[in-house]
Every structure is written in structure tokens, then in C-alpha cells.
Write an enzyme that holds these catalytic residues in place. Structure first.
Site, PDB file in Angstrom:
ATOM      1  N   HIS A 140      -5.502  10.506  -7.485  1.00 24.09           N
ATOM      2  CA  HIS A 140      -6.934  10.313  -7.232  1.00 24.09           C
ATOM      3  C   HIS A 140      -7.395  11.414  -6.285  1.00 24.09           C
ATOM      4  CE1 HIS A 140      -6.187   5.809  -8.157  1.00 24.09           C
ATOM      5  NE2 HIS A 140      -6.576   6.448  -9.242  1.00 24.09           N
ATOM      6  N   GLU A 199      -8.494  10.889  -2.545  1.00 25.59           N
ATOM      7  CA  GLU A 199      -7.537  10.344  -1.582  1.00 25.59           C
ATOM      8  C   GLU A 199      -6.731  11.484  -0.973  1.00 25.59           C
ATOM      9  OE1 GLU A 199      -5.457   7.403  -3.856  1.00 25.59           O
ATOM     10  OE2 GLU A 199      -7.272   6.239  -4.222  1.00 25.59           O
ATOM     11  N   HIS A 217      -0.816   7.250  -2.197  1.00 27.27           N
ATOM     12  CA  HIS A 217      -2.245   7.006  -2.409  1.00 27.27           C
ATOM     13  C   HIS A 217      -2.961   6.872  -1.071  1.00 27.27           C
ATOM     14  CE1 HIS A 217      -2.831   6.038  -6.812  1.00 27.27           C
ATOM     15  NE2 HIS A 217      -1.507   6.087  -6.740  1.00 27.27           N
ATOM     16  N   GLU A 236       0.157   3.213   0.208  1.00 26.98           N
ATOM     17  CA  GLU A 236      -1.262   3.388   0.515  1.00 26.98           C
ATOM     18  C   GLU A 236      -1.431   3.758   1.985  1.00 26.98           C
ATOM     19  OE1 GLU A 236      -3.769   3.029  -1.584  1.00 26.98           O
ATOM     20  OE2 GLU A 236      -3.061   1.833  -3.272  1.00 26.98           O
TER      21      GLU A 236
END
Length: 1158
Positions: free
Chosen positions: A850, A853, A947, A1032
Site C-alpha cells: 500500500h 503506508e 504494513h 502493522e
């Protein structure tokens, strides 16, 4: 004396026994003929009433478990026809239900008391004349058992349905109609009418029966009399107006101006603010009227915006009047006319032709939209019903059926949950990936042993780009150089002398101007050409460039420019941003999470937005930057800021000057898409120092953001960089994120929920004169920066490190996707050492699928630097594993400033199940490489995809577990179905013990249906990697551990990447066959931990996105209240609080001390 002290107790016991005796007599009378001894029944019920009125214990006795007292009383009430007996029993019930709370009410409801009361009400209404006392008692009791706003289990949730079916609605309406002056009876009747109206069907029926007209007869201008009655009438009216049919009726009859006039009168006369609750109830009626389009129009026509704006402004100084300000701002925002964004289309400015378009895919849907559909503003009544009202409705007929507490997104099919070996591509097709795994082949000794630092050379196509332009700030202007004018061509970089100094100070006597440097051909450094001596030229300017290489060993501005030459972008960028060129040095100072100022939204931002409608003449509405119309004249009056985003990873589509120091900013959609607006990166110039500038990004889409919970934007000052501080810093005040008045149709939004956009607004005061500043959502990390870092990393390679860089594939946009292989060289070329070398387990890492990010790239940078370092820990780690790393899975998205998608207009992390080789090449080849590793017996021990998370704090992991997924559902399974190795928890638990930013309590190992096509789930399910994770990293900061209360920076992100590597080193002992017995014992310990329900994350939300929330849900009623920053802090283990010094994980003593992970 003793006898006197015990007289009350003895009397109470005697009274209780008397009540039981009387209830027995009453029960026997009920069993006899119905006409038998009415007088006796009347006397017995009178005695019971007298006793319970004087002795509380007798009430408890009647309502105790096993007592038949309530049954006897209700049976008598149902059978008697005697008025006095009925009144006695109603008085008894009133005494019983007044004290004792919900349990007694629950007993009454469970015994059928509600239906008996309603039947009594209807039957009594037929007896003329009506008995006022009887009506008073019945309605008082009905109000006690009916559901209130705070619905409890004891209230009768079927009350509304029962009342309608028994025909009680009209009886109460008639009682109100005939007793408008009899306030004693009117009050309980209104209270019951309020309860009736909580049911939507009832509200419609009551509206047809004239209940609305009655309410408007009761309410009126300011009066100190009967305020309780007025409050109930207003609440009843508000409940009735939740029905859109009733609301339309009220608007058609002109009641909107009436309510506004009443509110103004109460506001004007309630000078001591003693009746704030009544004023709020009037606003509640107005709010429900504005739930329909017709009501919003009537509100505007009645000058409602100005009325509520003025009254709210007068309420602002009084803190206790916050509820009025909040409700008023909510109404005004709702009625603010919905506008489309000031764009020709919400589709991206840039389109990229695809080799083919998948039927049913997002791009196909985008092309199938009718012309101009994204310009449609949907203002239907249903548009905002769920978006604006956040109150708990009790309008549904089946309220009593209960609410779902299970997350519907959790996978419940055990067969789908259990990892399975999917039929991969034929091995002959997979054999091509052998070239990425030469270390496992017989060719290793011949080809690779002599060249440990093998790197695929980067080719630069000289015809790839137009000349590159570097926006610069010239600090010294030569005497024979004129300031560049707007129509002057850019300066050739060959004529520019670049000097590097850490503490260069600009000459305050010389004006600074914004220039353009063209990079085309030779680059000059310190006055000499890189490719040979530079010809003397009088047209030579000097740029102060901070020597960031002294602090950033992986950064080289000249090398960065070379990398930019080989980067292909859809807009064909020809400019380079300062921060990417100069580099970023991590701050030594800690940046605390911003405390949200009281009333930022309701007092400042929202009211300034409302002023746009009330005072339109104050709005400039001047376009100062527009990618859609790059030929449009940009005002150069010295009063407007200058914007730019035409550089790698830049994203700003349009800038509109609203007021002198306020700008609306619009972000560009992802390419081949019409949404995903979150990432921004742009340049600002021509600012005045010491002035507060407000920036509003007006087309955000997510319903909530960490900007509401302490996160700040990032700013990079070129002047500060030149002065020796090349750093991104957190900045901005009065930051908030809220729904605005811009919207798009649900069709244009791809069927997504929520048609309104959100604003992210912040205020900045610039410190430097004639500065050039950059703003970004998070620390930028471009594709060219990655290439530069990899080039520098390859130079760090020693004879002990096996480092190879391959091109996994070429992206849609023609950019290379690098694949790295890192491990330790074998001790020698002997067969034994080569065999040991090849037997190392594989760890597969990936990042940046992504583009928005960017924190994931900084974590990856930390991992790569650790892996390539010369420390004993790094060498031990390289000797333990062979690393396959894809540091950027979506180069095209990163280059072109996308937030989520690639050039295909799709989220690549939802394509792992069935990737397309042409449209999703990086995912296709990454999955194929994993399939090749599995087919050759090299299934990775660990897979981790890095991420960033926009709505949670800390760093945490998502993993996959059959057991933990099933535990969150109601699926019944046997123990054998849930048998699994709990080793998936080992690495997260290790990280929680050593990485200060990591939070184990935020981790989740639940498999959700919406995530079945993500890398984590597909690699776990199809490739068979038990330890398959998504790691994350927060975009905001931490709320636990060493960094609690601090915003996260690149230093902490890179540290997390290094700590992840150290965690893998510690994981080594649990995968060593010689220590398998110990490993299993630790897994048993962890299984005991898992059996503790406190260690399992709570999942109560119905969707995946809400599951990932760590903050309160973004509900407007809550968000605009006085203090709406009460975050749900996750529970965390005590050891997460420790500020530990990182031990040496390679030492045997340290490993031996890690006897338990629990």
C-alpha cells in the site's frame, strides 16, 4: 429495653406474615366463583395496600423468589370488576414497582402484567364517565414498565407492539386531548405517549390520530410554569418526528419556523440558563425535522442557519451550554447544502491504459459509469439517516430479538480455516524461479561463491525523461544573475555550484527567490563537473546543500538524482522534492502525541465553515493550484501561497484560497480509480512568517482518523534544512477530522457506504521568511529512495555476507521490482559447509504493498540495515536464515502518489488468491516464488508483510489461527478439529518482550472472510506457512511501553525493523531440532495462556474495519460533545511497560535466560 429495641423488627415480621396470609385468602377467593364476595376482595386488597405502604419488608416478601404474590395480585386485577378493588391493586403495584428497580419490573413483565394493564386501559375507556383516578394509576404504571431511552432488560421491549395490538394508542391520545388543562392526568398520559412513540409504526399511527397537533398545542413560548410537562411534550414530539411521514406533515404545516421562534424565545428569556434541558429538547425536534430533505430546505428558508449560529455564538462562553452548541452545530452541518467537489470529475487526474480490463473489476466499473455520474449529489431522505443520527433507535418491530454480538466477517467454515495444500502451477512453469534461488542449486559454488555482493546493475535510459527539475531556494544571488522570472527558462544545473555545509546560514541581506534547476547531462559539485572540468561561466548560482551523508550513510543526493532518472511515472515527473534530495535526519527530540484542545471542532472549525454560508461575501474562492487545468493563470499577487505536487510520490490535486490565510486542498484519487484519498505530499511557498495558516483537506473518505487522537502532519522546511536541520517534524495545531458538506453519489463511490467526504484540518505558523515547506501524511519514502538505499547497501557487503539483488519482475509502469537475497556466506566451499548453508530455513519478508503506508518502508529499512550490518547479532542472524525480501511490492503506486492501489486501480493485497500476471505482476511473481519454494521443500519458516495502520496505535501483528478464530464464533467443534501448533504466537510474544513499540494486546490471530485474499491468509492457507503475519505499524504513536504518549518517528520505525530481526534470532532456538522438546514445552505453556480469555482480543464489531479500530467509533453526536477523546486503551502485559535495554541476543547466556515466553 431489649423488647423495645426489637418491637419494629417483630412488627415487620408480623406484617410480612400477615401479607402472606392475606395473599392466601385472596388466592382462594380467586379460585371461587367470580361473583363471590366482592366486599371481601375489596377489604383484603385494602389491607395489603396498607401494610406494604408502611413496611418495606412486606414488599420484598411479595416479590421474593418462589413467592406467588405477583401472580395472585395480577390474577385478581384481571378478574375483578369492582372499581375500588381495581384501584387498590393498581396502588399496590405502584408501590411495588416504585422501589426495587428493574428486578421487580422484570417480574411484573414476565408475569404478563403489561398486557393486563393495556386490556384494563381499553376496557375502562368504554365505561362512561371515565374515572380520572383509574386513568392516572394505569398510565403511571404503564410508564414504569415501558422502555425508556436507556433500555434495560427489565423493561418490556415489546411494549409498543402490545399497546398497538390492544388498541391502547387512541385511548391515551383521547385522554391527552380531553385533559389539556388537567396537568395531573396529562403528565402520565404524555409520558406513556412518549413510550408509545418509540416504535416507528406507532409513531406513524399516532401522527394520523392527531398526536402531533396536540403536542404543538402544549408547547409554546417561554414560561416558568409546567416546565416538566413541557419537557415531556417536547420529547414526545421529537420521538414522533423521527417518522419521516410525521416530519413531512409537520413541515408542510409550517411548524419549522414555529419551532425556531420558540427556541429563540427560550434562548432570549432563559438568561440564567435554568431551563437548558428544555432548550435542548426543542433543538431535538428541529434536528429530527431536518432528517428529511424537505425539512432541511424549510430550515434554510426559515433562516435557521443564522438563528442557530447567532444563538450558539452567544452560548459559547458558558461551558454548561455545550449540549446546545453541539446539537446546534450538528443541525447546521446537516443542513449545510451538499455540494459536489469543485472538480470536473472525481476520477484521478491521471489515467493509465491497461493491457486488458478484467470484467467486473474496479476499472471496468469505473469505465461503465454514465457520463457525469460522479457529479451527482444524492440528497435523498435516506442519504443521511444512518450517517447523522447516532441515537439508539427502538423503532424496529423486532427489537426484542436481541442484537448480534458476533462478528459476521469471521470465517466459520472449519474446512476453509484449516491450511491446505493448493494445487500450484506445474513445476515446469515454476522452474523459471530457480534463478532467484541459486544458493540452493548446484551452480552456487561456481557462480556465486566468488561474488558475494552480486547486484543486478541499474540501467538508466537517457531518453526516459525530460530534464529533471529540482525546486531550490537560492541563498546567494550572484551579482550578474537576475532573479528568475515566471517566464524565464529553468537554470541549467551545470551552471550551479553546490556546496555542502551542515550549518550554512543564509545571508539575511540578500532576498531569497524560488528557482528551478534543470538536471540534464553533467552534474556539477563544488564548481567542478563530475564528467570533467567545467567551463567558466558568469551565470553561476550557489546552492547550500546540507551534508546529510555525514549523518545518513545510506543517503547520497547525487546518487538519488541518478536513481530518479530511471524511475518511470505516469505524469512523467521532471521535478525532485527537496526532502528526498537532501534527506531526512531523525530528530533527537521526542514528539508527544498532541492533546486535543477543548472545543476545536464545535467552536472553531465548524463555525468557520458555517460562516461560509452565512457570509459568502467574505469567501475569496480563488484557485491557486490545479492539476486539472495546468494552463490556468495562477495569481501572483504576493498574497497567495504557492503549491506544487508534481514530483515523485506527490499528491495534491487542487488548492483553493478561501480566506486570506485559509486554503481548501483536494487530493488526487489513485490512478484508474475515483477514491482512496488519504496520502498527501506537497510543497508550499510564498508564505508569511508568524501568520496562522489554516489548511483543509476536504475530500478524505475514512470515517475516522488518528488525527482526532493526537497525530500531527509532517512538515519539512527547506530553510531549516539549509541551516543544518534537514528533518521532517510533526507540526500543526487545532487539528481535527470531521464530516463536511461535500458528497458524491453512491454509484460514483462504487457502492461504498457513506457518501459524504470528511475534512482534515490543521493550522500552521511558518517561522522562516521566504521559506519553502513540504507537508506529508507520513514520512515520505520514494521508490527512487529505495533504489538509492539498495545501491548503498550493496556497498556495505563484506566477504561474510551473501547479498544478491535480482529483478523479480517489471511493473505495469515499467519499473523494476527488486528482490533481495541475504544470508551469511558458507565458512568454506566444502560440501559440509555448503550443505549447512543450503539447509538454513527461509524467511520471506515484503513491504509497501500500500503506497500510502510509508512507515512500512522505514521499518523495512531498519531490517535491511540490521541484516547488512557487521554486528555479531546480524552475522548470527544471517547464519541462521536465508532471507528473501521484496522491499516494495507496489513501486508504481509509490511513484505516482497513490494511497492504496497500483496502476490497475486495485488493492494488490486483495489479489493474492488469483493474481493476474499482467495486471498484478509483483503479486503474481511473489506468490509464484513462494510456490516454487514450497515445491522444492523450502517452505518459509516465517512470512511477514510490513504494513502501516491509520487507526490504531503501537506496532502489532495479525496472524492466522484456526483455534482463535473458532473461539470468536458460536461454531461447535471437537478438540481434534481445533488441534494446531501454537508456534504462531512465539514471535509476537518475543517482540512484545523486547520491542518497546510492540503491543501484544493489539495482536489478533483471527481469520476473516474479507481478508481471505490477503498475503497473510493466502500464504498461511495455500503455501502452508504457519507463522504468516502482517506487521502493522502505527502512523500516529504509542499508548503503552517506553514510547507511551509519543508520536512515532523514523528512528522508532527503523528500530522496530531491527528488533524484528532480533526476534527472528531468538526464534532460532525454537526451531532447532536439538531443542524441539523444549520448544514443545513452551508451546504448552502458551496454550495455557491462550485458554485464558483475557489474552484473546475482544471482537465485537460487525466488520473488519471496525475490528481494527482502537479508538472510539466516530459518531458525530459523540465527536462533537465536550470531551470526546476518551480512547479505549487496550490491555497490555506488565512487561510491556518496561523500558528495557536491548540485550545481546547472540550470547549463549542471554539465550539461556529466555527459559519461558510466558
Amino acid at each position: 429495653m431489649w423488647q423495645e429495641m426489637n418491637k419494629p423488627k417483630m412488627a415487620t415480621e408480623k406484617g410480612a406474615s400477615r401479607v402472606l396470609m392475606l395473599l392466601g385468602q385472596l388466592e382462594r377467593l380467586n379460585e371461587g366463583p367470580k361473583a363471590s364476595d366482592t366486599d371481601a376482595t375489596r377489604q383484603i386488597t385494602g389491607r395489603i395496600l396498607h401494610i406494604i405502604q408502611t413496611q418495606e419488608k412486606t414488599r420484598k416478601e411479595m416479590m421474593s423468589k418462589g413467592s406467588s404474590g405477583m401472580d395472585v395480585i395480577l390474577s385478581t386485577l384481571e378478574n375483578t370488576r369492582d372499581l375500588q378493588t381495581t384501584l387498590n391493586i393498581l396502588s399496590i403495584l405502584n408501590e411495588l414497582l416504585t422501589v426495587g428497580g428493574g428486578r421487580r419490573t422484570g417480574v411484573f413483565v414476565s408475569k404478563g402484567g403489561t398486557a393486563i394493564l393495556l386490556q384494563l386501559l381499553v376496557s375502562s375507556s368504554k365505561d362512561l364517565p371515565l374515572n380520572e383516578e383509574l386513568m392516572l394509576h394505569i398510565h403511571s404504571l404503564l410508564f414504569k414498565v415501558g422502555p425508556k431511552d436507556d433500555i434495560t432488560s427489565s423493561s418490556d421491549r415489546k411494549f409498543g407492539v402490545k399497546a398497538r395490538l390492544n388498541g391502547a394508542l387512541n385511548v391515551t391520545v383521547n385522554q391527552v386531548k380531553h385533559n389539556l388543562q388537567n396537568h395531573k392526568l396529562l403528565l402520565p398520559c404524555l409520558q406513556v405517549l412518549r413510550v408509545y412513540s418509540g416504535n416507528l409504526v406507532n409513531a406513524v399511527s399516532l401522527g394520523k390520530s392527531g398526536a402531533l397537533e396536540l403536542m404543538f398545542e402544549i408547547i409554546g413560548p417561554f414560561s416558568k410554569k409546567s416546565t416538566t410537562l413541557l419537557k415531556v411534550a417536547l420529547d414526545t414530539l421529537a420521538a414522533l418526528l423521527k417518522s419521516k411521514m410525521n416530519a413531512r406533515w409537520a413541515v408542510d404545516r409550517g411548524y419549522m419556523p414555529t419551532l425556531l421562534a420558540i427556541y429563540q424565545d427560550w434562548h432570549r428569556n432563559d438568561t440564567r440558563h435554568r431551563h437548558m434541558i428544555i432548550r435542548k429538547s426543542i433543538l431535538g425536534c428541529i434536528k429530527n425535522l431536518t432528517n428529511i430533505k424537505l425539512g432541511r430546505k424549510a430550515f434554510i428558508d426559515a433562516n435557521g442557519m443564522r438563528i442557530l449560529y447567532n444563538t450558539s455564538t452567544e452560548c459559547l462562553p458558558v461551558r454548561t451550554l455545550d449540549p446546545l452548541v453541539n446539537t446546534s452545530s450538528l443541525i447546521m452541518r446537516k443542513c449545510f447544502p451538499k455540494n459536489r467537489l469543485p472538480l470536473p470529475t472525481i476520477k484521478s487526474v491521471y489515467q493509465y491504459p491497461l493491457p486488458h480490463i478484467l470484467a467486473g473489476g474496479p476499472v471496468a466499473q469505473l469505465h461503465s459509469l454514465p457520463p457525469g455520474v460522479d457529479d451527482v449529489v444524492d440528497e435523498s431522505d435516506e442519504n443521511e439517516g444512518t450517517e447523522v443520527d447516532t441515537e439508539n433507535d427502538t423503532e424496529n418491530e423486532d427489537d426484542e430479538t436481541g442484537h448480534k454480538t458476533q462478528n459476521d466477517d469471521i470465517e466459520t467454515d472449519i474446512n476453509k480455516l484449516r491450511p491446505r495444500q493448493m494445487q500450484a502451477r506445474p513445476f515446469d512453469e515454476l522452474r523459471v524461479y530457480e534463478r532467484f534461488c541459486l544458493e540452493f542449486t548446484q551452480y552456487f559454488k561456481v557462480n556465486d561463491f566468488q561474488s558475494p555482493g552480486s547486484v543486478t546493475p541499474l540501467s538508466v535510459d537517457p531518453n526516459l525523461h525530460n530534464p529533471l527539475i529540482i525546486p531550490t531556494k537560492q541563498n546567494r544571488r550572484p551579482k550578474n544573475i537576475q532573479p528568475p522570472r515566471s517566464n524565464d527558462p529553468p537554470l541549467d544545473l551545470d551552471s550551479i555550484s553546490i556546496s555542502k555545509a551542515l550549518e550554512g546560514k543564509p545571508d539575511p541581506d540578500l532576498a531569497c527567490s524560488l528557482g528551478r534547476l534543470v538536471l540534464d547531462g553533467e552534474i556539477s559539485v563544488n564548481g567542478e563537473s563530475v564528467n570533467g572540468p567545467q567551463e567558466e561561466s558568469g551565470d553561476q548560482a550557489v546552492i547550500e546543500v546540507p551534508d546529510t551523508a555525514a549523518l545518513l550513510p545510506l543517503h547520497d543526493p547525487d546518487l538519488y538524482l541518478e536513481m530518479v532518472k530511471g524511475t518511470r511515472s505516469v505524469p512523467a515527473y521532471t521535478e525532485v522534492a527537496y526532502p528526498d534530495y537532501f534527506g531526512h535526519v531523525a530528530l533527537n527530540l521526542r514528539e508527544p502525541i498532541l492533546e486535543r484542545a477543548y472545543g476545536v471542532q464545535s467552536r472553531t472549525k465548524i463555525f468557520q465553515d458555517i460562516e461560509r454560508l452565512i457570509h459568502p461575501s467574505d469567501i475569496l474562492d480563488r484557485v491557486v493550484y490545479d492539476l486539472d487545468n495546468q494552463s490556468c493563470p495562477i495569481p501572483d499577487n504576493g498574497e497567495s501561497l504557492k503549491f506544487n505536487s508534481k514530483f515523485e510520490s506527490g499528491n495534491l490535486r487542487k488548492a483553493i484560497q478561501i480566506r486570506k490565510f485559509e486554503y481548501d486542498l483536494i487530493l488526487n484519487s489513485d490512478i484508474n480509480s475515483n477514491h482512496y484519498h488519504q496520502w498527501f505530499y506537497f510543497e508550499v511557498g510564498n508564505m508569511r512568517p508568524g501568520v496562522r495558516y489554516r489548511f483543509n483537506i476536504i475530500n478524505c473518505e475514512k470515517s475516522n482518523s488518528q488525527f482526532n487522537y493526537g497525530m500531527q502532519v509532517l512538515m519539512y522546511s527547506v530553510q531549516e534544512a539549509i541551516n543544518g536541520s534537514p528533518q521532517w517534524v510533526r507540526t500543526g495545531s487545532d487539528i481535527c477530522y470531521y464530516k463536511n458538506h461535500f458528497s458524491r453519489s453512491s454509484i460514483a463511490a462504487g457502492g461504498q457506504k457513506g457518501k459524504s467526504y470528511f475534512s482534515m484540518t490543521f493550522t500552521v505558523t511558518f517561522q522562516q521568511k521566504d521559506d519553502v515547506c513540504y507537508f506529508a501524511y507520513h514520512y515520505p519514502y520514494t521508490y527512487s529512495m529505495l533504489k538509492m538505499h539498495l545501491q548503498k547497501l550493496s556497498g556495505m557487503c563484506t566477504n561474510e555476507i551473501y547479498y544478491r539483488q535480482d529483478e523479480l519482475c517489471e511493473t505495469l509502469g515499467g519499473n523494476s521490482c527488486p528482490l533481495l537475497t541475504i544470508t551469511a556466506m558458507p565458512e568454506s566451499s566444502s560440501n559440509e559447509h555448503i550443505s549447512q548453508f543450503r539447509s538454513r530455513p527461509v524467511v520471506f519478508l515484503s513491504s509497501r504493498v500500500h503506497p500510502g503506508e510509508t512507515n512500512s518502508s522505514w521499518v523495512m529499512k531498519g531490517s535491511l540495515e540490521f541484516l547488512m550490518s557487521c554486528s555479531p547479532q546480524a552475522q548470527s542472524l544471517r547464519e541462521s536464515y536465508i532471507f528473501k525480501i521484496i522491499p516494495m511490492l507496489n513501486p508504481d503506486g509509490v511513484i505516482n502518489g497513490n494511497h492504496r492501489c497500483s496502476l490497475s486501480g486495485e488493492d494488490l493485497n486483495r489479489q493474492w488468491q488469483n493474481p493476474n500476471a499482467e495486471l498484478h505482476p509483483t503479486i503474481y511473481h511473489a506468490k509464484s516464488l513462494l510456490q516454487y519454494l514450497r515445491a522444492t521443500g523450502r517452505t518459509p519458516l516465517v512470512f511477514c508483510d510490513y504494513h502501516g495502520h491509520s487507526r490504531k496505535k503501537n506496532v502489532f501483528m495479525y496472524g492466522c489461527s484456526v483455534k482463535e478464530t473458532v473461539w470468536q464464533t458460536n461454531v461447535n467443534t471437537s478438540n481434534c478439529d481445533l488441534h494446531e501448533d501454537l508456534g504462531y504466537r512465539t514471535l509476537p510474544k518475543l517482540l512484545s518482550q523486547m520491542a518497546p513499540a510492540f503491543s501484544l494486546s493489539s495482536c489478533s490471530f483471527v481469520v476473516e472472510r474479507s481478508k481471505e485474499a490477503t498475503a497473510r491468509v493466502v500464504v498461511w492457507r495455500e503455501i502452508g506457512v504457519q507463522r504468516s503475519y502482517t506487521m502493522e505499524s502505527t502512523l500516529c504513536g504509542c499508548d503503552q511501553g517506553k514510547y507511551k504518549g509519543l508520536q512515532i518517528g523514523t528512528r522508532e520505525l527503523e528500530e522496530m525493523g531491527a528488533q524484528f530481526c532480533v526476534g527472528l534470532l531468538r526464534l532460532r532456538r525454537f526451531t532447532n531440532p536439538l531443542e524441539l522438546h523444549n520448544h514443545n514445552s513452551h508451546l504448552l505453556d502458551m496454550e495455557n495462556d491462550l485458554k485464558d480469555p483475557r489474552s484473546i482480543p475482544n471482537i465485537t464489531s460487525p466488520t473488519t474495519y471496525v475490528l481494527e479500530e482502537d479508538e472510539p467509533a466516530f459518531l458525530e453526536e459523540v465527536d462533537y460533545s465536550a470531551e470526546s477523546n476518551d480512547e479505549n486503551d487496550p490491555d497490555f502485559e506488565p512487561d510491556l511497560q518496561d523500558n528495557r535495554v536491548l540485550p545481546d541476543p547472540s550470547s549463549d547466556s542471554e539465550i539461556s535466560r529466555q527459559d519461558s515466553l510466558t
